[in-house]
Design a protein around this motif. Sequence first.
Motif, PDB file in Angstrom:
ATOM      1  N   VAL A 199       0.839  -1.197   0.000  1.00 31.36           N
ATOM      2  CA  VAL A 199       0.000   0.000   0.000  1.00 31.36           C
ATOM      3  C   VAL A 199       0.876   1.250   0.000  1.00 31.36           C
ATOM      4  O   VAL A 199       0.643   2.191  -0.759  1.00 31.36           O
ATOM      5  N   ARG A 206      -3.375   8.367  -1.311  1.00 35.04           N
ATOM      6  CA  ARG A 206      -3.215   9.739  -0.834  1.00 35.04           C
ATOM      7  C   ARG A 206      -2.585   9.837   0.561  1.00 35.04           C
ATOM      8  O   ARG A 206      -1.852  10.765   0.852  1.00 35.04           O
ATOM      9  N   PHE A 228       3.874   8.190  10.136  1.00 38.93           N
ATOM     10  CA  PHE A 228       3.248   7.510  11.269  1.00 38.93           C
ATOM     11  C   PHE A 228       4.064   6.275  11.676  1.00 38.93           C
ATOM     12  O   PHE A 228       4.273   6.016  12.858  1.00 38.93           O
ATOM     13  N   PHE A 268      -6.508  -6.475  -4.308  1.00 40.55           N
ATOM     14  CA  PHE A 268      -6.359  -7.763  -3.613  1.00 40.55           C
ATOM     15  C   PHE A 268      -5.778  -8.822  -4.552  1.00 40.55           C
ATOM     16  O   PHE A 268      -4.779  -9.474  -4.257  1.00 40.55           O
ATOM     17  N   LYS A 273      -7.106  18.702  -6.555  1.00 41.17           N
ATOM     18  CA  LYS A 273      -6.231  17.588  -6.150  1.00 41.17           C
ATOM     19  C   LYS A 273      -7.046  16.555  -5.381  1.00 41.17           C
ATOM     20  O   LYS A 273      -7.816  16.916  -4.497  1.00 41.17           O
ATOM     21  N   PRO A 274      -6.877  15.273  -5.703  1.00 36.19           N
ATOM     22  CA  PRO A 274      -7.636  14.272  -4.955  1.00 36.19           C
ATOM     23  C   PRO A 274      -7.209  14.254  -3.488  1.00 36.19           C
ATOM     24  O   PRO A 274      -6.038  14.419  -3.188  1.00 36.19           O
ATOM     25  N   VAL A 318      -7.698  12.391   0.579  1.00 36.57           N
ATOM     26  CA  VAL A 318      -7.898  11.075   1.181  1.00 36.57           C
ATOM     27  C   VAL A 318      -9.363  10.690   1.102  1.00 36.57           C
ATOM     28  O   VAL A 318      -9.721   9.564   0.754  1.00 36.57           O
ATOM     29  N   ARG A 324     -12.300   4.572  -4.143  1.00 35.75           N
ATOM     30  CA  ARG A 324     -11.427   3.890  -5.088  1.00 35.75           C
ATOM     31  C   ARG A 324     -10.407   3.011  -4.353  1.00 35.75           C
ATOM     32  O   ARG A 324     -10.098   1.905  -4.758  1.00 35.75           O
ATOM     33  N   ASP A 325      -9.868   3.547  -3.236  1.00 40.61           N
ATOM     34  CA  ASP A 325      -8.744   2.890  -2.571  1.00 40.61           C
ATOM     35  C   ASP A 325      -9.131   2.074  -1.346  1.00 40.61           C
ATOM     36  O   ASP A 325      -8.259   1.717  -0.565  1.00 40.61           O
ATOM     37  N   GLN A 357      -9.695  -0.898  -0.813  1.00 37.72           N
ATOM     38  CA  GLN A 357      -8.961  -2.160  -0.655  1.00 37.72           C
ATOM     39  C   GLN A 357      -7.562  -1.905  -0.095  1.00 37.72           C
ATOM     40  O   GLN A 357      -7.048  -2.690   0.710  1.00 37.72           O
ATOM     41  N   LEU A 358      -6.957  -0.807  -0.538  1.00 30.19           N
ATOM     42  CA  LEU A 358      -5.641  -0.461   0.009  1.00 30.19           C
ATOM     43  C   LEU A 358      -5.749  -0.188   1.499  1.00 30.19           C
ATOM     44  O   LEU A 358      -4.905  -0.624   2.281  1.00 30.19           O
ATOM     45  N   TRP A 359      -6.792   0.535   1.884  1.00 20.67           N
ATOM     46  CA  TRP A 359      -6.987   0.808   3.311  1.00 20.67           C
ATOM     47  C   TRP A 359      -7.141  -0.487   4.098  1.00 20.67           C
ATOM     48  O   TRP A 359      -6.577  -0.637   5.176  1.00 20.67           O
ATOM     49  N   LEU A 360      -7.886  -1.442   3.537  1.00 17.87           N
ATOM     50  CA  LEU A 360      -8.065  -2.717   4.239  1.00 17.87           C
ATOM     51  C   LEU A 360      -6.742  -3.458   4.393  1.00 17.87           C
ATOM     52  O   LEU A 360      -6.485  -4.109   5.400  1.00 17.87           O
ATOM     53  N   MET A 361      -5.881  -3.322   3.386  1.00 15.53           N
ATOM     54  CA  MET A 361      -4.607  -4.045   3.438  1.00 15.53           C
ATOM     55  C   MET A 361      -3.647  -3.454   4.461  1.00 15.53           C
ATOM     56  O   MET A 361      -2.810  -4.158   5.031  1.00 15.53           O
ATOM     57  N   ILE A 362      -3.738  -2.160   4.675  1.00 19.14           N
ATOM     58  CA  ILE A 362      -2.788  -1.536   5.603  1.00 19.14           C
ATOM     59  C   ILE A 362      -3.362  -1.471   7.024  1.00 19.14           C
ATOM     60  O   ILE A 362      -2.634  -1.225   7.986  1.00 19.14           O
ATOM     61  N   PRO A 377      -4.412  -3.762   9.325  1.00 18.97           N
ATOM     62  CA  PRO A 377      -3.820  -4.548  10.434  1.00 18.97           C
ATOM     63  C   PRO A 377      -2.525  -3.918  10.957  1.00 18.97           C
ATOM     64  O   PRO A 377      -2.317  -3.852  12.169  1.00 18.97           O
ATOM     65  N   ILE A 397      -1.657  -0.734  10.805  1.00 20.21           N
ATOM     66  CA  ILE A 397      -1.966   0.505  11.531  1.00 20.21           C
ATOM     67  C   ILE A 397      -2.460   0.178  12.938  1.00 20.21           C
ATOM     68  O   ILE A 397      -2.006   0.774  13.921  1.00 20.21           O
TER      69      ILE A 397
END
Lengths: 304, 318
Positions: free
Chosen positions: A106, A113, A121, A190, B18-19, B21, B27-28, B30-35, B37, B39
């Motif tokens: 990620v 973003r 962090f 995924f 600008k995009p 968070v 869109r992202d 899945q990325l949040w889900l991957m990171i 654990p 965090i």
Amino acid sequence: MASVSMERIKNKKPGDLLFDVVVYSVCIFIFFVVAYPLYFIVIASVSDPTFVATGKVIFFPKGFSFFGYEQIFQDSRVWIGYRNTLFYAIFGTFINLLFTLPAAYVLSRQEFRARRFLMFFFVFTMFFNGGLIPTYLLMKDLSLIDTPWVFIFNPLTVNVFNLIIARTFFESNIPNEMYEAATIDGCTHFSFFQKVVLPLSKAVISVIGLYYLVWHWNDFFTGLIYIRNYDLQPLQIVLRDILLSNQVFAEGAGSGGTGGGYAQRYADQVKYGIIIVSTLPILMLYPFIQKYFEKGVLIGSVKG
Amino acid sequence: MAFISGAKSAQDTKQLKKPTVVSTFKRDYQLWLMILPAIITVIIFNYIPMYGVQLAFREYDFTAGLTGGDFVGLKYFEQFINSHMFWDLIRNTLLISITTIVVGFPAPIILALLINQIRWKRGKKILQTTVYLPHFISIVVLVGLLNVLLSPNTGLLGLLIERMGFEGTNLLASIKAFVPVYVISDIWQHVGWNSIIYLAALASVDPQLYDAAKIDGANRWQIIRNVEIPAIIPTIIILLILNMGTVISTGFEKIFLMQNSLNLPISEVIETYVYKVGIISNQFSYAAAIGLFNTLINFSLLLIMNTIAKRVSRISLW
């Protein structure tokens, strides 16, 4: 490349010849200083303890004796420690990788973003930590003390250094075009991670997997601080008791008291043996470790 | 849900914006889900203990746990500064850490320069394989190794020292020998491993620089001084800064294992004292205050080194 041009700077000056002599002698000296203690442990562990104690075992083993190893194989503490450490190391490394690799992926995605903020962090924890007491009390509040979980979930579950290594690797080895092509075929993050990224990242998975594995194997701190129940203690704590607290024989005898120097000789042989037995897995992995770890340092140093 | 609708309206109104968070969350996800654990574990096991530092200013309360009881201000810091252990602990901590840096830091640089001079490839490989090996030995085994080798009656080095005429000296129980034994064994264990990064820096030196030096008639020593050392200076500075920040906190296990009642006057450092006061005697607030004191020393050393490096060479961590 450097060596090629070094080759061209032939030894034309007499000063350079002297220079070579000095370099090679110092290197040979360093080689023996590092290698000899390790070699000595090996030969001392199979030699007659009396010869070892009187300084007669120097280059080769003398008067074979496997007394030390026999004692170690009969000692249930060693086996319990071995079993525990094996479990913590394998299961712990699995969890480490399960948490670290997706997070690193990620953080390697340019379009994500929160990337910079989350990087900060994680990196912040490298320089600042709560310290021993707050961490201990946290484990206490979570009732993790005296459970095997504390070996797996602790402040080093996600090691930031390994995270950076994996992220750097993904950044430079998984081009964005690859992801874009995969999305056209209907890949999500995924499935892309699972089917494309992981198979292409065997090198970095080996690097950080071995880093974690060696860390778990050598972890003494967790057992010392969080574990009171001897049945849960890892190998390193058992080793401490045998090597340093001199509780060589399970029955408590032979602590150098009654038999004096004589008992101590035999105790020392057990110690030489246990050093070998406990380090054997690391030594067996060493050819791989060396190959991949060097790579790991190099990947990690590209971008600190 | 609020995130998602917010994302939509933001995309509708301004395409060029600008995009953020929030706007990329759908869109992202899945990325949040991957990171997630990673965090969560870092928050629980790294950030909550940081919050727990406030225990140093409070009375420890068994029922309240990490949150602590009544606020007592700087009481425990005063208690530490006025305790009879204070100056001994500061002196020992600084002595061990500064000696480790001053003696231990240049060692891998010298080793890397030496290894880089070897042109016999096989020999180079054998030397590297050997010097990296001790890095993987556990601290318990290392200290055990020191114990058996330095033992005055039966150890290899112990016997050697005895033959040299120092009868009955036990280096492990000696106040004078503690710091040298600690530092030398530390170098022995890590010098090879730490040299890897310098070797990498040396391998990336521009070959043209060697050719230019050769044309100018430089000998090998002059090439080291004027080509190789300047090339690795940035690496040296960054590592020096990083080492300054961590050296005081890395030695706990080894110092703890090397301690015995005879060398305690020199081997008791802040971290081992925190362990004894906190974990053994359960004076949590007092121990937390001492620990915080240590963290502050560490962090200020890091800042000082970073500032000096910035002034001198314009290289900085941030």
